[in-house]
Design a protein around this motif. Structure first.
Motif: not given
Length: 262
Positions: A85-89, A203-206, A212-213
């Motif tokens: 969700a955030d490739s900059t991270a 887990t991505n809570l969003d 995949e996320m």
């Protein structure tokens, strides 16, 4: 993911020193996934480890205990963290860790930390700064008995796969609808009680049901030595000259700015 990166940079010295990685993985403290998901995609069912699975889990717990009690340890490797969700991270950095009794050295990327009996030294190569502060007391995590750890894992509903097969034994624990971490995977040598790799899928809570996320973290070790600490890394004069009340940068750090917090 930013919280994960902060956790790595701030607490990994404790993680490696006291086996917190294994402690966290051995005693999940995250919110338990709901027993009746709203869309009923992954129903929550009661699960118990078999005798063979308990034997495998005991080897994982033994690894945790060994890291916690090993007084002289050197390890190096790399840490990779990704967030779809955030490739900059995303992060991929090398690390080194040395422990000798209560003293330790840790390097992640361009940051070094040295915890000595009489001072704590933090070095940023990017900023070209050295911060010297009073010593910090590093406290090992609370340890739970093996039978308690086993019950916690069962209550979290993880399914175990893998077995103990020599130097690169692989043990995975998965729970597809877990609220915080869907998978832990350990690669280790059970005879030498040495960790090779630790992988976590968080887990991505969003978007919790979309694997995949998921955020991933992989700690890979290419060096594991017990009973030896390289010369100089736990000596104050490698980094500083002068006395404790008026230190100056020394050696490879002599042109750095010094911040004295004593």
């Amino acid at each position: 993911m930013k919280k994960i990166l902060l956790l790595v940079k701030t607490f990994l010295p404790l993680t490696l020193m006291a086996g917190v990685v294994i402690a966290v993985a051995s005693s999940p403290v995250f919110e338990q996934a709901p027993k009746a998901p709203a869309d009923n995609t992954a129903a929550w069912t009661e699960y118990h480890f078999s005798r063979e699975e308990k034997a495998v889990m005991t080897s994982v717990f033994n690894l945790y205990a060994h890291i916690d009690t090993c007084r002289t340890l050197f390890m190096s490797g790399s840490i990779r963290a990704t967030d779809p969700a955030d490739s900059t991270a995303d992060m991929h950095q090398a690390f080194r860790f040395y422990r000798n009794g209560e003293e330790l050295y840790y390097q992640l990327g361009d940051v070094e930390m040295v915890s000595l009996k009489d001072r704590f030294i933090t070095i940023s190569h990017q900023a070209e700064k050295i911060i010297v502060s009073p010593p910090k007391k590093l406290v090992a995590p609370f340890q739970l008995p093996v039978d308690t750890l086993m019950k916690i894992w069962e209550s979290e509903n993880y399914r175990l796969t893998g077995s103990l097969r020599g130097q690169d034994s692989v043990v995975s624990l998965r729970c597809a609808n877990h609220a915080s971490c869907k998978e832990y995977r350990f690669v280790f040598d059970p005879s030498a009680i040495a960790l090779r790799e630790l992988y976590m899928r968080m887990t991505n809570l969003d978007d919790p049901l979309n694997e995949e996320m998921d955020r991933e973290m992989r700690i890979t070790l290419d060096t594991w030595k017990e009973g030896h600490v390289p010369d100089g890394l736990l000596q104050a004069d490698t980094y500083l000259s002068g006395n404790k009340s008026s230190p100056q940068p020394a050696g490879n750090y002599r042109h750095y700015e010094l911040i004295n917090k004593f």
